[in-house]
Design a protein around this motif. Structure first.
Motif, PDB file in Angstrom:
ATOM      1  N   ARG A 175       0.809  -1.215   0.000  1.00  7.63           N
ATOM      2  CA  ARG A 175       0.000   0.000   0.000  1.00  7.63           C
ATOM      3  C   ARG A 175       0.844   1.268   0.000  1.00  7.63           C
ATOM      4  O   ARG A 175       0.414   2.309  -0.488  1.00  7.63           O
ATOM      5  N   THR A 176       2.031   1.209   0.549  1.00  7.62           N
ATOM      6  CA  THR A 176       2.901   2.388   0.577  1.00  7.62           C
ATOM      7  C   THR A 176       3.944   2.351  -0.534  1.00  7.62           C
ATOM      8  O   THR A 176       4.946   3.054  -0.466  1.00  7.62           O
ATOM      9  N   TYR A 177       3.704   1.554  -1.556  1.00  4.09           N
ATOM     10  CA  TYR A 177       4.677   1.355  -2.635  1.00  4.09           C
ATOM     11  C   TYR A 177       5.233   2.654  -3.226  1.00  4.09           C
ATOM     12  O   TYR A 177       6.451   2.796  -3.314  1.00  4.09           O
ATOM     13  N   PRO A 178       4.413   3.616  -3.641  1.00  7.22           N
ATOM     14  CA  PRO A 178       5.008   4.797  -4.281  1.00  7.22           C
ATOM     15  C   PRO A 178       5.865   5.628  -3.336  1.00  7.22           C
ATOM     16  O   PRO A 178       6.784   6.306  -3.775  1.00  7.22           O
ATOM     17  N   PHE A 179       5.614   5.546  -2.055  1.00  6.00           N
ATOM     18  CA  PHE A 179       6.330   6.385  -1.108  1.00  6.00           C
ATOM     19  C   PHE A 179       7.685   5.816  -0.709  1.00  6.00           C
ATOM     20  O   PHE A 179       8.517   6.534  -0.178  1.00  6.00           O
ATOM     21  N   TRP A 180       7.938   4.546  -0.985  1.00  5.71           N
ATOM     22  CA  TRP A 180       9.280   4.006  -0.769  1.00  5.71           C
ATOM     23  C   TRP A 180       9.974   3.688  -2.082  1.00  5.71           C
ATOM     24  O   TRP A 180      11.204   3.647  -2.139  1.00  5.71           O
ATOM     25  N   ALA A 181       9.231   3.473  -3.148  1.00  8.20           N
ATOM     26  CA  ALA A 181       9.854   3.099  -4.421  1.00  8.20           C
ATOM     27  C   ALA A 181      10.530   4.287  -5.096  1.00  8.20           C
ATOM     28  O   ALA A 181      11.592   4.138  -5.696  1.00  8.20           O
ATOM     29  N   PHE A 182       9.935   5.463  -5.007  1.00  7.09           N
ATOM     30  CA  PHE A 182      10.522   6.637  -5.652  1.00  7.09           C
ATOM     31  C   PHE A 182      11.874   7.002  -5.030  1.00  7.09           C
ATOM     32  O   PHE A 182      12.863   7.155  -5.765  1.00  7.09           O
ATOM     33  N   PRO A 183      11.988   7.132  -3.699  1.00  9.17           N
ATOM     34  CA  PRO A 183      13.313   7.425  -3.128  1.00  9.17           C
ATOM     35  C   PRO A 183      14.325   6.299  -3.341  1.00  9.17           C
ATOM     36  O   PRO A 183      15.517   6.569  -3.517  1.00  9.17           O
ATOM     37  N   THR A 184      13.866   5.058  -3.365  1.00  9.39           N
ATOM     38  CA  THR A 184      14.776   3.945  -3.618  1.00  9.39           C
ATOM     39  C   THR A 184      15.321   4.015  -5.039  1.00  9.39           C
ATOM     40  O   THR A 184      16.502   3.757  -5.269  1.00  9.39           O
ATOM     41  N   GLY A 185      14.486   4.384  -5.997  1.00 16.04           N
ATOM     42  CA  GLY A 185      14.943   4.542  -7.372  1.00 16.04           C
ATOM     43  C   GLY A 185      15.968   5.656  -7.504  1.00 16.04           C
ATOM     44  O   GLY A 185      16.970   5.500  -8.211  1.00 16.04           O
ATOM     45  N   ILE A 186      15.747   6.752  -6.821  1.00 11.43           N
ATOM     46  CA  ILE A 186      16.721   7.854  -6.852  1.00 11.43           C
ATOM     47  C   ILE A 186      18.038   7.428  -6.211  1.00 11.43           C
ATOM     48  O   ILE A 186      19.116   7.759  -6.705  1.00 11.43           O
ATOM     49  N   ALA A 187      17.948   6.682  -5.116  1.00 10.25           N
ATOM     50  CA  ALA A 187      19.168   6.197  -4.459  1.00 10.25           C
ATOM     51  C   ALA A 187      19.936   5.240  -5.358  1.00 10.25           C
ATOM     52  O   ALA A 187      21.175   5.266  -5.391  1.00 10.25           O
ATOM     53  N   LEU A 188      19.236   4.400  -6.108  1.00  8.02           N
ATOM     54  CA  LEU A 188      19.920   3.483  -7.024  1.00  8.02           C
ATOM     55  C   LEU A 188      20.604   4.228  -8.164  1.00  8.02           C
ATOM     56  O   LEU A 188      21.679   3.822  -8.609  1.00  8.02           O
ATOM     57  N   ILE A 189      20.003   5.301  -8.628  1.00 10.85           N
ATOM     58  CA  ILE A 189      20.670   6.118  -9.652  1.00 10.85           C
ATOM     59  C   ILE A 189      21.942   6.729  -9.085  1.00 10.85           C
ATOM     60  O   ILE A 189      22.984   6.756  -9.746  1.00 10.85           O
ATOM     61  N   ALA A 190      21.869   7.215  -7.852  1.00 11.89           N
ATOM     62  CA  ALA A 190      23.052   7.798  -7.214  1.00 11.89           C
ATOM     63  C   ALA A 190      24.146   6.747  -7.043  1.00 11.89           C
ATOM     64  O   ALA A 190      25.333   7.040  -7.251  1.00 11.89           O
ATOM     65  N   VAL A 191      23.782   5.541  -6.671  1.00  9.23           N
ATOM     66  CA  VAL A 191      24.772   4.471  -6.523  1.00  9.23           C
ATOM     67  C   VAL A 191      25.420   4.150  -7.861  1.00  9.23           C
ATOM     68  O   VAL A 191      26.636   3.980  -7.954  1.00  9.23           O
ATOM     69  N   ALA A 192      24.616   4.083  -8.905  1.00  7.34           N
ATOM     70  CA  ALA A 192      25.162   3.760 -10.226  1.00  7.34           C
ATOM     71  C   ALA A 192      26.089   4.859 -10.725  1.00  7.34           C
ATOM     72  O   ALA A 192      27.088   4.577 -11.395  1.00  7.34           O
ATOM     73  N   LEU A 193      25.783   6.100 -10.418  1.00  5.95           N
ATOM     74  CA  LEU A 193      26.625   7.204 -10.886  1.00  5.95           C
ATOM     75  C   LEU A 193      27.914   7.357 -10.073  1.00  5.95           C
ATOM     76  O   LEU A 193      28.913   7.851 -10.599  1.00  5.95           O
ATOM     77  N   THR A 194      27.904   6.958  -8.821  1.00  8.14           N
ATOM     78  CA  THR A 194      29.093   7.145  -7.990  1.00  8.14           C
ATOM     79  C   THR A 194      30.117   6.038  -8.165  1.00  8.14           C
ATOM     80  O   THR A 194      31.276   6.227  -7.821  1.00  8.14           O
ATOM     81  N   HIS A 195      29.736   4.886  -8.692  1.00  6.12           N
ATOM     82  CA  HIS A 195      30.692   3.805  -8.910  1.00  6.12           C
ATOM     83  C   HIS A 195      31.484   4.078 -10.176  1.00  6.12           C
ATOM     84  O   HIS A 195      30.983   3.950 -11.278  1.00  6.12           O
ATOM     85  N   LYS A 196      32.712   4.473 -10.004  1.00  6.34           N
ATOM     86  CA  LYS A 196      33.573   4.733 -11.162  1.00  6.34           C
ATOM     87  C   LYS A 196      34.073   3.418 -11.754  1.00  6.34           C
ATOM     88  O   LYS A 196      34.116   3.246 -12.953  1.00  6.34           O
ATOM     89  N   LYS A 197      34.478   2.520 -10.866  1.00  8.49           N
ATOM     90  CA  LYS A 197      34.965   1.225 -11.330  1.00  8.49           C
ATOM     91  C   LYS A 197      33.835   0.216 -11.229  1.00  8.49           C
ATOM     92  O   LYS A 197      32.796   0.477 -10.677  1.00  8.49           O
ATOM     93  N   GLY A 198      34.067  -0.931 -11.757  1.00 12.80           N
ATOM     94  CA  GLY A 198      33.052  -1.977 -11.700  1.00 12.80           C
ATOM     95  C   GLY A 198      32.575  -2.331 -13.085  1.00 12.80           C
ATOM     96  O   GLY A 198      32.890  -1.667 -14.070  1.00 12.80           O
ATOM     97  N   ASN A 199      31.802  -3.369 -13.140  1.00 11.17           N
ATOM     98  CA  ASN A 199      31.356  -3.791 -14.453  1.00 11.17           C
ATOM     99  C   ASN A 199      30.145  -2.976 -14.910  1.00 11.17           C
ATOM    100  O   ASN A 199      29.360  -2.475 -14.116  1.00 11.17           O
ATOM    101  N   LYS A 200      30.018  -2.863 -16.194  1.00 10.64           N
ATOM    102  CA  LYS A 200      28.938  -2.062 -16.782  1.00 10.64           C
ATOM    103  C   LYS A 200      27.589  -2.756 -16.632  1.00 10.64           C
ATOM    104  O   LYS A 200      26.563  -2.100 -16.617  1.00 10.64           O
ATOM    105  N   ARG A 201      27.629  -4.067 -16.530  1.00 11.71           N
ATOM    106  CA  ARG A 201      26.381  -4.809 -16.398  1.00 11.71           C
ATOM    107  C   ARG A 201      25.665  -4.465 -15.092  1.00 11.71           C
ATOM    108  O   ARG A 201      24.455  -4.332 -15.056  1.00 11.71           O
TER     109      ARG A 201
END
Length: 75
Positions: free
Chosen positions: A9-35
């Motif tokens: 029931r609270t899906y949109p209220f936790w999914a939106f910030p989690t998606g933003i956090a995942l974008i931040a994680v993907a952008l901050t990893h300089k090394k690592g695999n592209k997959r």
């Protein structure tokens, strides 16, 4: 069973910030695999898009009635 109900029931209220956090994680990893970076981006886009769609189609009053009552008070 109550936790699953709250989780859905609270899906949109936790999914939106989690998606933003995942974008931040993907952008901050300089090394690592592209997959892995691609996985983070795809997952974050899915989370953000589905939470926005859920709010547009259900509305905050139908999606989470207790949130609506918390903001606007009893009628």
């Amino acid at each position: 069973m109550g936790w699953i109900y709250i989780f859905i029931r609270t899906y949109p209220f936790w999914a939106f910030p989690t998606g933003i956090a995942l974008i931040a994680v993907a952008l901050t990893h300089k090394k690592g695999n592209k997959r892995r970076k691609q996985f983070y981006f795809v997952l974050s886009v899915l989370l953000i898009a589905s939470s926005v769609y859920f709010l547009i189609m259900q509305g905050h009053t139908d999606a989470v009635p207790f949130f609506h009552q918390l903001i606007y008070g009893p009628r």
